[in-house]
Design a protein around this motif. Structure first.
Motif, mmCIF file in Angstrom:
data_model
loop_
_atom_site.group_PDB
_atom_site.id
_atom_site.type_symbol
_atom_site.label_atom_id
_atom_site.label_comp_id
_atom_site.label_asym_id
_atom_site.label_seq_id
_atom_site.Cartn_x
_atom_site.Cartn_y
_atom_site.Cartn_z
ATOM 1 N N GLU A 10 -5.211 9.111 7.378
ATOM 2 C CA GLU A 10 -4.127 9.789 6.608
ATOM 3 C C GLU A 10 -3.059 8.934 6.395
ATOM 4 N N ARG A 11 -2.875 7.966 7.089
ATOM 5 C CA ARG A 11 -1.712 7.159 6.748
ATOM 6 C C ARG A 11 -1.931 5.967 5.847
ATOM 7 N N ALA A 12 -3.057 5.226 5.867
ATOM 8 C CA ALA A 12 -3.335 4.386 5.020
ATOM 9 C C ALA A 12 -4.799 4.328 4.440
ATOM 10 N N ALA A 49 -5.400 1.549 2.540
ATOM 11 C CA ALA A 49 -5.289 0.186 3.153
ATOM 12 C C ALA A 49 -4.201 -0.507 2.582
ATOM 13 N N ALA A 50 -3.309 -1.087 3.653
ATOM 14 C CA ALA A 50 -2.087 -1.738 3.002
ATOM 15 C C ALA A 50 -2.163 -2.941 2.571
ATOM 16 N N GLY A 51 -3.367 -3.475 1.970
ATOM 17 C CA GLY A 51 -3.459 -5.029 1.551
ATOM 18 C C GLY A 51 -4.280 -5.798 2.255
ATOM 19 N N ALA A 52 -4.391 -7.162 1.594
ATOM 20 C CA ALA A 52 -5.083 -8.099 2.448
ATOM 21 C C ALA A 52 -4.260 -8.195 3.556
ATOM 22 N N ASP A 53 -4.931 -8.746 4.698
ATOM 23 C CA ASP A 53 -4.130 -9.115 5.941
ATOM 24 C C ASP A 53 -3.278 -10.385 5.747
ATOM 25 N N GLY A 99 -2.186 8.217 1.802
ATOM 26 C CA GLY A 99 -1.203 7.443 2.400
ATOM 27 C C GLY A 99 -1.246 5.895 1.453
ATOM 28 N N PHE A 100 -0.939 5.034 2.109
ATOM 29 C CA PHE A 100 -0.688 3.665 1.465
ATOM 30 C C PHE A 100 -1.970 3.235 0.983
ATOM 31 N N ALA A 101 -1.946 2.774 -0.624
ATOM 32 C CA ALA A 101 -3.053 1.806 -1.154
ATOM 33 C C ALA A 101 -2.263 0.874 -1.844
ATOM 34 N N LEU A 102 -1.845 -0.302 -1.211
ATOM 35 C CA LEU A 102 -1.009 -1.272 -1.571
ATOM 36 C C LEU A 102 -1.937 -2.648 -1.566
ATOM 37 N N GLY A 103 -1.248 -3.547 -2.740
ATOM 38 C CA GLY A 103 -1.862 -4.846 -2.774
ATOM 39 C C GLY A 103 -3.201 -4.650 -3.162
ATOM 40 N N GLY A 104 -4.030 -5.327 -1.824
ATOM 41 C CA GLY A 104 -5.493 -5.480 -2.189
ATOM 42 C C GLY A 104 -6.125 -4.032 -1.824
ATOM 43 N N PRO A 151 2.810 -4.822 -4.161
ATOM 44 C CA PRO A 151 3.767 -5.232 -3.499
ATOM 45 C C PRO A 151 3.808 -6.955 -3.496
ATOM 46 N N GLU A 152 2.772 -7.285 -3.774
ATOM 47 C CA GLU A 152 2.752 -8.951 -3.789
ATOM 48 C C GLU A 152 3.816 -9.779 -3.938
ATOM 49 N N ILE A 153 4.488 -9.484 -5.020
ATOM 50 C CA ILE A 153 5.659 -9.999 -5.292
ATOM 51 C C ILE A 153 6.847 -10.221 -4.248
ATOM 52 N N ASN A 154 6.721 -9.355 -3.255
ATOM 53 C CA ASN A 154 7.941 -9.355 -2.279
ATOM 54 C C ASN A 154 7.438 -10.419 -1.290
ATOM 55 N N LEU A 155 6.200 -11.006 -1.480
ATOM 56 C CA LEU A 155 5.560 -11.981 -0.598
ATOM 57 C C LEU A 155 5.558 -13.330 -0.993
ATOM 58 N N GLY A 156 5.969 -13.329 -2.296
ATOM 59 C CA GLY A 156 6.244 -14.431 -3.193
ATOM 60 C C GLY A 156 4.619 -14.928 -3.811
ATOM 61 N N ILE A 157 4.012 -13.746 -3.783
ATOM 62 C CA ILE A 157 2.630 -13.908 -4.616
ATOM 63 C C ILE A 157 2.417 -13.012 -5.796
ATOM 64 N N ILE A 158 1.247 -12.939 -6.333
ATOM 65 C CA ILE A 158 0.980 -12.040 -7.267
ATOM 66 C C ILE A 158 -0.458 -11.375 -6.849
ATOM 67 N N PRO A 159 -0.948 -10.305 -7.578
ATOM 68 C CA PRO A 159 -2.042 -9.840 -7.268
ATOM 69 C C PRO A 159 -3.225 -10.678 -7.619
ATOM 70 N N GLY A 160 -4.106 -10.574 -6.581
ATOM 71 C CA GLY A 160 -5.164 -11.660 -6.557
ATOM 72 C C GLY A 160 -6.621 -11.145 -6.367
ATOM 73 N N ALA A 161 -6.585 -9.808 -6.454
ATOM 74 C CA ALA A 161 -8.167 -9.128 -6.398
ATOM 75 C C ALA A 161 -8.096 -8.245 -7.586
HETATM 76 C C1 LIG Z 1 -5.437 -8.675 -2.096
HETATM 77 C C2 LIG Z 1 -4.216 -9.755 -2.022
HETATM 78 C C3 LIG Z 1 -4.752 -11.127 -2.415
HETATM 79 C C4 LIG Z 1 -3.199 -9.850 -1.487
HETATM 80 C C5 LIG Z 1 -2.544 -8.479 -0.757
HETATM 81 O O1 LIG Z 1 -2.961 -7.591 -0.615
HETATM 82 S S1 LIG Z 1 -1.002 -9.093 -0.093
HETATM 83 C C6 LIG Z 1 -0.525 -7.626 0.807
HETATM 84 C C7 LIG Z 1 0.100 -6.519 -0.183
HETATM 85 N N1 LIG Z 1 0.546 -5.436 0.936
HETATM 86 C C8 LIG Z 1 1.943 -5.553 1.395
HETATM 87 O O2 LIG Z 1 2.516 -6.280 1.064
HETATM 88 C C9 LIG Z 1 1.974 -4.360 2.251
HETATM 89 C C10 LIG Z 1 2.571 -4.755 3.631
HETATM 90 N N2 LIG Z 1 2.944 -3.604 4.580
HETATM 91 C C11 LIG Z 1 3.929 -3.000 4.266
HETATM 92 O O3 LIG Z 1 4.870 -3.115 3.391
HETATM 93 C C12 LIG Z 1 4.434 -1.883 5.339
HETATM 94 O O4 LIG Z 1 3.458 -2.105 6.468
HETATM 95 C C13 LIG Z 1 3.960 -0.214 4.997
HETATM 96 C C14 LIG Z 1 4.935 -0.057 3.744
HETATM 97 C C15 LIG Z 1 2.759 -0.193 4.180
HETATM 98 C C16 LIG Z 1 4.148 0.626 5.983
HETATM 99 O O5 LIG Z 1 5.604 0.239 6.795
HETATM 100 P P1 LIG Z 1 5.827 1.090 8.041
HETATM 101 O O6 LIG Z 1 7.083 0.662 8.610
HETATM 102 O O7 LIG Z 1 5.592 2.439 7.891
HETATM 103 O O8 LIG Z 1 4.673 0.176 9.096
HETATM 104 P P2 LIG Z 1 4.775 -1.240 9.661
HETATM 105 O O9 LIG Z 1 5.351 -1.258 10.829
HETATM 106 O O10 LIG Z 1 5.342 -1.963 8.553
HETATM 107 O O11 LIG Z 1 3.035 -1.559 9.901
HETATM 108 C C17 LIG Z 1 2.553 -1.171 10.979
HETATM 109 C C18 LIG Z 1 1.569 -2.344 11.560
HETATM 110 O O12 LIG Z 1 0.712 -2.742 10.294
HETATM 111 C C19 LIG Z 1 0.860 -4.021 9.904
HETATM 112 N N3 LIG Z 1 0.656 -4.257 8.665
HETATM 113 C C20 LIG Z 1 0.793 -3.422 7.367
HETATM 114 N N4 LIG Z 1 0.373 -4.187 6.454
HETATM 115 C C21 LIG Z 1 -0.176 -5.128 6.706
HETATM 116 C C22 LIG Z 1 -0.765 -6.136 6.150
HETATM 117 N N5 LIG Z 1 -1.021 -6.078 4.675
HETATM 118 N N6 LIG Z 1 -1.389 -7.303 6.574
HETATM 119 C C23 LIG Z 1 -1.366 -7.442 8.015
HETATM 120 N N7 LIG Z 1 -0.827 -6.361 8.732
HETATM 121 C C24 LIG Z 1 -0.051 -5.327 8.008
HETATM 122 C C25 LIG Z 1 1.967 -4.300 10.136
HETATM 123 O O13 LIG Z 1 2.477 -5.579 10.650
HETATM 124 C C26 LIG Z 1 2.506 -3.643 11.544
HETATM 125 O O14 LIG Z 1 1.712 -4.327 12.870
HETATM 126 P P3 LIG Z 1 2.550 -4.475 13.986
HETATM 127 O O15 LIG Z 1 2.815 -3.098 14.599
HETATM 128 O O16 LIG Z 1 1.783 -5.271 14.890
HETATM 129 O O17 LIG Z 1 3.782 -5.215 13.757
#
Ligand SMILES: CC(C)=CC(=O)SCCNC(=O)CCNC(=O)[C@H](O)C(C)(C)COP(=O)(O)OP(=O)(O)OC[C@H]1O[C@@H](n2cnc3c(N)ncnc32)[C@H](O)[C@@H]1OP(=O)(O)O
Length: 251
Positions: free
Chosen positions: A54-56, A58-62, A100-105, A127-137
């Motif tokens: 329900e919440r996500a 997937a929030a992207g690549a790890d 819920g969230f379908a972000l990045g990957g 939202p990859e730009i916030n991590l200093g990267i761009i979409p990669g998939a």
């Molecule tokens: C595919 C390629 C090449 C690249 C990518 O996908 S880069 C990743 C792009 N995605 C993001 O930048 C999204 C990152 N996540 C967030 O911005 C936020 O988590 C949120 C807006 C989705 C939700 O925020 P909220 O405050 O509700 O929850 P959090 O406390 O931030 O998250 C809960 C829990 O999940 C861990 N988490 C979330 N996203 C990721 C991720 N992409 N990779 C690894 N872990 C993630 C987050 O760290 C937290 O874990 P802890 O409780 O252990 O701190």
């Protein structure tokens, strides 16, 4: 990290890494590829539903897994590569059911599917730009194809998220449904597809997806070849006979 079940003719795959909002780590992507391959090979399955929680979706690549990667190691051992693109090799329709969230990957994975059904709670973003990267998939390409340059550019440049209603208006998602009926709506879609002629379904998928890869003229040629080929199938004989006999087809 992946749960699978069969509901009627639908193979349902649920991403299940709740503590990290279904962040797409290497292990999860490996399990996903295996589950997709298994359902694709199962003749009882007509279509695959890919969903999250329900919440996500997937929030992207790890990000923890990616943080310490260095160039040229990332280039030599492309960690996106074939593992991330397993969904593109599936012959059966794949429906992303996003809540819920379908972000990045996560957004990129949903866009690799054949169509997206969204719950009212869905939020899409690159939202990859916030991590200093761009979409990669594939995000910069598929999002632009789906919603046009200006909207895609704004999302990729700023990381702005799009809600379900805007995503539907922009053409990213096929339909928005109540969160509680998201998976059942996706399964109903799979059931509907399961009642149709399997070769026609496979060719319809191939033809529409070709529009993303081929110039118009070649795409139209491919469509014509597939269309003509369907006159060699029992499905075409049954479908047209049923119409003229005013009965339901039995594919
Ligand atoms: C595919 C390629 C090449 C690249 C990518 O996908 S880069 C990743 C792009 N995605 C993001 O930048 C999204 C990152 N996540 C967030 O911005 C936020 O988590 C949120 C807006 C989705 C939700 O925020 P909220 O405050 O509700 O929850 P959090 O406390 O931030 O998250 C809960 C829990 O999940 C861990 N988490 C979330 N996203 C990721 C991720 N992409 N990779 C690894 N872990 C993630 C987050 O760290 C937290 O874990 P802890 O409780 O252990 O701190």
């Amino acid at each position: 990290m992946i749960l699978t079940e069969v509901q009627g003719r639908a193979g349902v795959i649920r991403l299940n890494r709740p503590a990290a909002l279904n962040a797409l780590c290497d292990q999860l992507m490996g399990e996903l590829g295996e589950a997709l391959g298994r359902f694709d090979a199962d003749p009882a399955i007509a279509a695959i539903v890919l969903t999250g929680s329900e919440r996500a979706f997937a929030a992207g690549a790890d990000i923890k897994e990616m943080q310490n990667r260095r160039f040229p190691g990332t280039y030599l051992h492309d960690f996106i590569g074939a593992r991330w693109e397993a969904v593109l090799t599936v012959r059966k329709p794949v429906i992303a059911a996003v809540a819920g969230f379908a972000l990045g990957g996560g957004c990129e994975l949903a866009m690799m599917c054949d169509l997206i059904l969204a719950a009212e709670t869905a939020k899409f973003g690159q939202p990859e730009i916030n991590l200093g990267i761009i979409p990669g998939a594939g995000g910069s390409q598929r999002l632009t194809h789906a919603i046009g340059k200006s909207k895609a550019m704004e999302m990729v440049l700023t990381g702005r998220m799009m809600n379900a209603e805007e995503a539907e208006r922009a053409g990213l998602v096929a339909r928005v449904v109540p969160a509680e009926s998201l998976v059942s709506e996706a399964v109903a879609l799979a059931e509907k597809i399961g009642g149709l002629s399997a070769p026609a379904v496979a060719m319809a998928k191939e033809a529409v997806n070709a529009a993303f890869e081929l110039p118009l003229r070649e795409g139209v040629r491919l469509e014509r070849r597939l269309f003509l080929g369907l006159f060699g199938t029992e499905g075409q004989k049954e479908g047209m006979a049923a119409f003229l006999e005013k009965r339901k087809p039995r594919f």
